[in-house]
Structure formats: structure tokens, C-alpha cells
Design an enzyme around this catalytic site. Structure first.
Site, mmCIF file in Angstrom:
data_model
loop_
_atom_site.group_PDB
_atom_site.id
_atom_site.type_symbol
_atom_site.label_atom_id
_atom_site.label_comp_id
_atom_site.label_asym_id
_atom_site.label_seq_id
_atom_site.Cartn_x
_atom_site.Cartn_y
_atom_site.Cartn_z
ATOM 1 N N LEU A 129 0.817 -1.211 0.000
ATOM 2 C CA LEU A 129 0.000 0.000 0.000
ATOM 3 C C LEU A 129 0.849 1.258 0.000
ATOM 4 O O LEU A 129 0.430 2.296 -0.508
ATOM 5 C CB LEU A 129 -0.931 0.005 1.221
ATOM 6 C CG LEU A 129 -1.939 -1.143 1.315
ATOM 7 C CD1 LEU A 129 -2.703 -1.067 2.637
ATOM 8 C CD2 LEU A 129 -2.904 -1.118 0.144
ATOM 9 N N VAL A 185 4.115 -0.761 4.058
ATOM 10 C CA VAL A 185 2.788 -1.067 4.581
ATOM 11 C C VAL A 185 2.084 -1.907 3.533
ATOM 12 O O VAL A 185 1.926 -1.483 2.388
ATOM 13 C CB VAL A 185 1.978 0.196 4.896
ATOM 14 C CG1 VAL A 185 0.588 -0.187 5.400
ATOM 15 C CG2 VAL A 185 2.692 1.054 5.933
ATOM 16 N N LYS A 191 2.204 -2.981 8.764
ATOM 17 C CA LYS A 191 3.407 -2.161 8.671
ATOM 18 C C LYS A 191 4.603 -3.032 9.014
ATOM 19 O O LYS A 191 4.693 -3.571 10.120
ATOM 20 C CB LYS A 191 3.309 -0.972 9.627
ATOM 21 C CG LYS A 191 4.431 0.044 9.485
ATOM 22 C CD LYS A 191 4.155 1.273 10.347
ATOM 23 C CE LYS A 191 5.212 2.342 10.157
ATOM 24 N NZ LYS A 191 4.911 3.561 10.963
ATOM 25 N N ASP A 249 2.581 16.199 14.839
ATOM 26 C CA ASP A 249 2.901 16.110 13.407
ATOM 27 C C ASP A 249 1.616 16.040 12.589
ATOM 28 O O ASP A 249 1.497 15.241 11.656
ATOM 29 C CB ASP A 249 3.776 14.884 13.128
ATOM 30 C CG ASP A 249 4.437 14.943 11.750
ATOM 31 O OD1 ASP A 249 4.519 16.048 11.189
ATOM 32 O OD2 ASP A 249 4.855 13.889 11.246
#
Length: 833
Positions: A15, A23, A38, A133
Site C-alpha cells: 500500500l 505497509v 506495517k 505532526d
């Protein structure tokens, strides 16, 4: 060995890919439940302690979070080489991509997204978690356009009235106090980032933008931006209050939720319960402490070993105890299999065992259960005769195996046009293949997997009565389904088959059960697993699917070229190489608008997945240094395995808290006596660059000049108000020791904070880009002393450069773990630029 599955999950297509790893899409073997997997290479974590701490903290923070607007992490698996984080699968992609496609959004849609961001962030803040973030790249969209806050790698636990020190995040979204390098309130910094995101939602642009990093940081510090006149006045007012430079005057989350523009659509939002208001019973004694949960608490930096242990058994309410109880509940949740789509008290019919997985990959057919199938047919006949007046005719039974020799003469097994009494079912056993459908229980789907609607051809049609077509197909373009691949049916599956056939006859209609004869197989769970592991064959299928000849090959699945079904049926031919995607994401325009590009890194053109964090301060770092760091990350990424390459390693084992972290994070040891710093085992990187600091709590590898190391070390120590004392230098080994301690003294005469630092030369490995191989070889000829190193072949043939630098080892003597974490983080930032 290649790793094709992790626990109960089959590993599918890639992905995405970032600095820590790939991932991949995963499917639960029993239910088809989709997850994101992941995959993190542990070698990266060994060579870069800050990355290890980031992943360690992210795992624990995500275990504390359970909210509809935040991405979930289900569990952790690991091998000796890899970590596997099982994450919630969010199929809609990034909010960033959605904005690139749409541009500025209408006020109502922007408010719809913004409300979800604020509600999710309020929940995180109620757990004392700051994200630090926030940006559109870290906001994912589900299929129904629900926001999911992701990537908590920069997150931190913040106690009341506590300020943070580390400058992190992306400069375009970071607050003025963060880019200025001063202590800051993490929650106020998150509000600023949300203000930048709101501006991007409404305009398709960023309020602060510049190709030059220094000019960009100055714009952020000044807080000057242009306000487009077409934005609603209430939205303009909210933006102005969120993008206020002075954090003490900046609007809070509570005030945002009460703002006129925020409540203009009359939505009611439930207030998140602060973590301080959660009830938590203390533990009776130390023996009740769960070691996994204790290591998780230590990873959050909530205190020293003794402090945490004392808070867990104290009758005085504390956030540490509440976190312990929350993680305890989470650990119970991890053992609940129903989270993966199981229904309570439901028989698990469709398990793909390790043996069946091997047959999937080898492409072999298996028809070994003929006796059971014969018994099925006999039982079906008996049940049908007892429950239906069908003139002793059981044509509703489906025989999908030409090896099934049923003793009941009422079944016509070899007639392709055999009509049953209800005109709904037929028998088709020619060449052991089913046209348009299959009753193979190995292709069953759980009830929660929806099937596409299809049209059933009436029984008096001139075409084959067993054929099914999608609403967009014509009668000339028939869907040819895959032959039966696996007929390993257990007795429970056979019994379910019997009951379903009985119900079909009694009700005289089409049953939607997973065993029903009219169910198409193109969306079966087994097909989904195959589709992920054989993506490369789609190109050949696309070239041949215009052929209307219904030619069923032993291991080939074809589909009509005119079909507009949402699922594509792959070919199992081993010659094609194109990746097939089963998930839909917003279609991006060929050329991204100039006014809104990715700003996740220091340069606008850099992919945010490979972007470094903002590890600089505006007055000390130059754009050249930052750009070189980005380039280094790109080189490392470009030489990693291809996105669809197999994962090599041992079978993954389930781990609630990674053994890697418990082994290498010395401060997480529950059994450390008296809270002193326990020793860590030595770390290795494939036999090269061994870290021999057996007592170090933290190790930093630096390539800068040793004199600059001393200068930067003194700057950091001065910033924290500590004193530095150098000890006698070991001339032969060129090793320097120093003691760092605070001026404040405890009642027992010991300093409130103290650590020991050792600086010595080191040789460590670094990837070399293919374009620099010749130059590196020439460099080795000029410096013969480096030729003594044996040639290496790591990471699939990747070339390795043995860089000379310095290893800074830090031993925590006394003081809070949180202060030690902040000190080492600041030191690493300035020593690794």
C-alpha cells in the site's frame, strides 16, 4: 523462507512505503477482515536509536487510543529481523490526495472534515497525548469519508502544565514556538497545525510557504498570511484565532468547539472524558505488575522505574496508574478474536490452514474428500425426502466433483442442463468445473462480505440456466468462473452444506447463505487471497479477456471484457507483471496544482513518506544540510527491496510488547534494582559495527568532527542548565569521558539529574548509491586501512560503505526518565545533522 502470512493474516499487495518500511494489505484467513501490515526492519532500529524510540512510543500510544477518528493498532508480531504492526485498514487514502484532486473545498465539506479532526484530537488530548505532526498526509479517509488520525511516531505524553523541548514535525504545519526552538505547550502546537490544515481545506493552499527553508521559518514565526475574501467571515475569525503567534492567546480546543462557525451545522458532539477523571484501582503490591505493561509505561517516559512502581501501588490517584489500567484493558482486547469480523458463537467455516496456503502458492488442485462428498449427497437425499414432496427427486443437490459416485439414482450428475423441481438449481460436473457459480465450501465467504448484485437467467432461457451475469453484461459475454481449487471440506462444513440445501428446498427460493448454489465465486475469500498473491498476472488477463470463448483452463480465471463489476478476476498464469489493485482511492490528476504540493519535508518535491522530521532549529541549520539529509534518506529508500518483493525470515510470533524493545531498552527493565540504570546487552548489525557499550542507555552515531561534537554538547548542556565536567582522556584509545549533572541537589546530597557520556571513534555501515560505487572503490584504494574490512552483502546485495565517525554513549545515572529522554533527543538532533 518467504513470509506469506503473519499470524492469521495473509500478506497482500504493498500500500505504501516510508522511512521505516513498507505497509502491505492483509486479509484475515477466516473472515476476510482487511488490515494494514506495517513491516519494519529491525536493523534500521539498531543503527538509529531515535527511530527505535519513535516506533516504540508509537506502539504504546496507539494502544492507549480507541476512537472512531483515530487509526487503530490491533496487535504486534515479530521475527528476528522484522516487526509487523497490524493496523486498521483505511481504504480512502490520504486527505492530502483528496485535496490535490478537489482543490479548495466548499465550506460545508471543509467543516465536515475539520470537525472530525478536532473531535479526534480532543480525544487524544484528553489522554494527555499530543500528536505534534498533524498534516493532511497523516489524516486518512475511510470509505465513507471519515477522518482517521494516523502516525503517532512524534506523539508524546504531556502532563499538566508541562512543556516540551523537542522541535519536531513538518515546518509548514509547525507552530512559531516549535520552529523557534523554545519550550512549548504540545496541545497549543497541535491547535496551530489544525489551523494550517483548515486553511488548506478552505483554499487548497498553505498559509506559510516558501522554497527556502529559512524564509519559510521566518514567515511561520511572524504569523503573517493572506486571508482570501471568499472564506466565510466566521471561518476567517476562527482561522485568525487558531493562527495566533502567541500561544497564550491562541484559541483552545474547547473554545473551537464553541465557535459559531464550528457549530453552524448544528451538530452535537460528546465531550471526551479527561484521563484524570477515569477511575483506576491501585495494585495490591509489586507482584501484580504486568511486565509487558510496565515496559510500555517506561517507553512513554512517565518516570523512573521506582517512581512508576510506587505510583502503581499508591492510593493516590495518578495518570500513570490510569495508563496502566487502560493498557491492561487493551491487553484483554488483544485476545478477543471477534474484532476481526467473527460473529459470537459462529462456526469458523473458512479457515485457510498452512497446508492450504501452500497449495494456493503452488497452484495445485485437491479433490481428496470424495467420500465425505458422497456422504453429503446421501444425507441430502434423506433429508429432502423427509421434508419435501419432490416426487422422490433430489435434483437440488449440487455435485461439484466428477469423482463423487453417489449411490442414489435420483441425482443426475452428468447432465449440464438438468432442471430441478424448483427451477432454481442444476448439476454441472463436466471437467470438474462450475459455470457461473460453485458450491465449494473452500470459497465460502463470511456473512459480512457483501456480494455484488447479479441477474439470474430464468429457467426457460435458451442459454445455460446456471449462468449468472452482472447487470452490465450482455448474454453474449458470460462470466467464466474459476474451477474448484481446494475441496478439503471438514465435517462441519459438510453439515452446514446439508442444512443449507434443506432450507433451499423448503423455502423454494434462493438462499443468500455462503453455501448457496447461486452465490458467485468471483468475490470469494479464497479468490481475494489469490488476488493479492498473484497481482503480476493481471496484464495477461486484460489482454485475453476480450475473447468470448468460454475456455476454462485448469488454473485460469477469466472475466468478460464488458463487465463493470467493482472486482477484477485475476489470472493465475505466471507470466504477467502488472500490479492489480482491489481498493479504490481518489483518482489524482496527472499534474498536481502548483498552489498545493506536498510539504511534509524540507523540500517541496520530497515524498512525505520518506521525509525527515524537522530536526533543526531555524537559527542553526542551513538548507544545504537539510537537503543532503533528505537525499541520504532517498538513497536508502531506493536501494531497499522492491514494493512487491517477498519478505524473507522466520515465522512471525505474536508479541504484545516487542521483545526487541524489551531487550534493547534498558530503562524498561522491571527487575532493575533500586531504579538504577540496568545494563543493556551489546547490539550488533550483522557482525559489523558492534556497539560494545554494554552499560549505555543511549547511543548516538555521529559523522561530524569531534571538536564540533564538543561544541554542540556544551550548547545543549548550557541550554538545560547543567554543568559539564571532563574526566581524564584515554590517549591510547582516543576516548573522552565526561559527567553531566544538574546544579540542584537532593536532600541526600545527590544531584537531581546526572549522566555519564563517553565519546570515542567508531566505524559503522552506511548504504552507498549505485552511482557512487566506483568512487567508493577508488576511495578504498587511497585508504588501505579500510580494506581490512571483509566484503559485505547485506539487504539483498546492497553495497555498504564503512564510514568513520564517533560513537556517543550515554549512561543514565540519576534523575527522571523524561528529562533524560528530552536531553538525549536534543543531543541526537544536533549531532546527526
Amino acid at each position: 523462507m518467504e513470509i506469506h502470512s503473519v499470524g492469521p493474516f495473509i500478506i497482500g499487495k504493498t500500500l505504501g512505503q516510508g522511512t521505516t518500511g513498507k505497509v502491505k494489505l492483509g486479509f484475515h484467513k477466516d473472515t476476510g477482515f482487511k488490515v494494514g501490515i506495517k513491516i519494519i526492519n529491525k536493523e534500521l532500529l539498531i543503527n538509529k536509536p531515535s527511530m527505535r524510540r519513535k516506533i516504540e512510543r508509537e506502539i504504546v500510544l496507539m494502544k492507549l487510543i480507541d476512537h472512531p477518528n483515530a487509526m487503530k493498532m490491533y496487535e504486534v508480531y515479530e521475527t528476528s529481523k522484522y516487526l509487523f504492526l497490524i493496523l486498521e485498514y483505511v481504504e480512502g487514502g490520504e486527505l492530502f490526495d483528496y485535496l490535490v484532486e478537489k482543490g479548495g473545498l466548499e465550506s460545508g465539506e471543509a467543516l465536515f472534515f475539520f470537525q472530525q479532526i478536532i473531535i479526534g484530537l480532543e480525544y487524544c488530548h484528553s489522554r494527555n497525548i499530543c500528536h505534534r505532526d498533524l498534516k493532511p498526509e497523516n489524516l486518512l479517509l475511510s470509505g465513507d469519508k471519515r477522518i482517521k488520525i494516523a502516525d503517532f511516531g512524534m506523539g508524546s505524553i504531556v502532563r499538566k502544565d508541562m512543556l516540551l523541548h523537542t522541535s519536531c514535525g513538518s515546518p509548514h504545519y509547525a507552530s512559531p514556538e516549535v520552529v523557534s526552538g523554545i519550550d512549548y505547550d504540545g496541545q497549543k502546537a497541535d491547535v496551530w497545525s489544525c489551523g494550517v490544515i483548515l486553511y488548506a481545506l478552505l483554499t487548497g493552499k498553505l498559509p506559510f510557504d516558501d522554497e527556502n527553508i529559512r524564509r519559510l521559518l521566518n514567515k511561520v514565526k511572524n504569523g503573517a498570511f493572506s486571508m482570501p475574501p471568499y472564506i466565510h467571515k466566521d471561518a476567517q475569525d476562527l482561522l485568525t484565532k487558531m493562527l495566533t503567534v502567541d500561544p497564550s492567546k491562541r484559541i483552545s480546543i474547547k473554545e473551537i468547539k464553541e465557535h459559531p462557525w464550528f457549530v453552524s451545522n448544528f451538530n452535537q458532539f460528546q465531550k471526551a472524558t479527561p484521563v484524570e477523571e477515569i477511575n483506576a484501582e491501585p495494585l495490591v503490591d509489586y507482584s501484580q505488575i504486568d511486565e509487558d505493561i510496565f515496559r510500555s509505561l517506561m517507553a512513554l517516559g512517565v518516570g523512573t522505574i521506582d517512581e512508576v512502581k510506587q505510583q502503581l501501588v499508591s492510593n493516590q490517584k495518578s495518570a500513570t496508574l490510569i495508563y496502566y489500567r487502560l493498557l491492561e484493558e487493551r491487553k484483554k482486547f488483544d485476545s478477543d478474536v471477534n474484532k476481526y469480523g467473527y460473529k459470537p458463537k459462529e462456526t469458523r467455516r473458512n479457515s485457510l490452514s498452512d497446508m492450504s496456503l501452500k497449495k494456493i502458492f503452488s497452484g495445485s488442485n485437491n479433490n481428496n474428500n470424495n467420500n465425505n462428498n458422497n456422504n453429503n449427497n446421501n444425507n441430502n437425499n434423506n433429508n429432502n425426502n423427509n421434508n419435501n414432496n419432490n416426487n422422490n427427486n433430489n435434483n437440488n443437490n449440487i455435485n461439484i466433483n466428477n469423482n463423487n459416485n453417489n449411490n442414489n439414482n435420483n441425482n443426475n450428475n452428468n447432465n449440464n442442463n438438468n432442471n430441478n423441481n424448483n427451477n432454481n438449481n442444476n448439476n454441472n460436473n463436466n471437467n470438474n468445473s462450475a459455470v457461473g457459480k460453485s458450491n465449494d465450501s473452500s470459497s465460502q465467504q463470511p456473512p459480512h462480505i457483501q456480494q455484488p448484485h447479479s441477474q439470474q437467467i430464468p429457467s426457460n432461457s435458451t442459454s445455460q440456466e446456471s449462468m449468472q451475469i452482472s447487470p452490465s453484461n450482455s448474454a453474449n459475454n458470460m462470466a467464466i468462473q474459476q474451477p474448484i481449487i481446494n475441496n478439503n471440506n471438514n465435517n462441519n462444513n459438510n453439515n452446514n452444506n446439508i442444512n443449507n440445501n434443506i432450507n433451499n428446498n423448503i423455502n423454494n427460493n434462493i438462499n443468500n447463505n455462503s453455501n448457496n448454489v447461486n452465490r458467485p465465486t468471483s468475490e470469494g475469500l479464497l479468490k481475494q487471497a489469490l488476488q493479492q498473491h498473484h497481482q503480476q498476472q493481471q496484464q495477461q488477463f486484460n489482454g485475453n479477456n476480450n475473447n468470448n470463448t468460454m475456455n476454462v483452463q485448469p488454473l485460469t480465471m477469466s472475466a468478460s471484457s464488458s463487465s463493470s463489476s467493482s472486482s477484477t478476476t485475476p489470472s493465475l498464469s505466471p507470466n504477467s507483471s502488472t500490479t492489480s489493485s482491489t481498493s479504490t482511492s481518489p483518482q489524482l490528476s496527472a499534474i498536481k496544482p502548483d498552489h498545493y504540493q506536498r510539504r511534509g519535508s524540507m523540500t517541496a518535491s520530497t515524498n512525505p513518506a520518506t521525509s525527515p522530521t524537522m530536526s533543526h532549529r531555524g537559527k542553526t541549520s542551513s538548507p544545504i544540510e537539510i537537503t543532503s539529509k533528505v537525499r541520504k534518506l532517498k538513497i536508502s529508500e531506493s536501494q531497499s527491496n522492491t514494493p512487491n518483493s517477498p519478505i524473507i525470515g522466520s515465522s512471525p510470533k505474536k508479541s504484545w510488547f516487542s521483545y526487541f524493545f524489551s531487550k534493547n531498552s534498558s530503562s524498561n527493565n522491571l527487575n532493575a534494582a533500586n531504579g538504577s540504570a540496568p545494563s543493556s546487552p551489546s547490539l550488533q548489525s550483522n557482525g559489523v559495527g558492534q556497539l560494545q557499550t554494554t552499560q549505555a542507555n543511549y547511543v548516538i552515531e555521529s559523522k561530524i568532527d569531534v571538536n564540533l561534537i564538543y561544541v554542540n554538547l556544551e550548547k545543549i548542556i548550557k541550554k538545560y542548565g547543567f554543568e559539564l565536567k571532563y574526566q581524564q582522556q584515554q590517549q591510547q584509545q582516543n576516548i573522552k569521558h565526561c559527567i553531566v549533572r544538574s546544579h540542584h541537589i537532593n536532600s541526600d546530597g545527590t544531584p537531581q539529574f546526572e549522566c555519564e557520556i563517553e565519546i570515542k571513534p567508531s566505524t559503522f555501515i552506511n548504504p552507498v548509491s549505485p552511482s557512487k560505487q566506483h568512487h567508493h572503490h577508488h576511495h578504498q584504494q587511497q585508504q588501505p586501512q579500510q580494506q581490512q574490512m571483509p566484503p559485505l552483502n547485506l539487504n539483498g546485495g546492497q553495497n555498504i560503505n564503512h564510514d568513520q565517525g564517533f560513537r556517543v554513549s550515554i549512561i543514565h545515572k540519576s534523575g527522571s526518565q523524561h528529562k533524560f529522554n528530552n536531553f538525549t533527543s536534543s543531543l541526537e538532533q544536533i549531532l546527526t545533522i
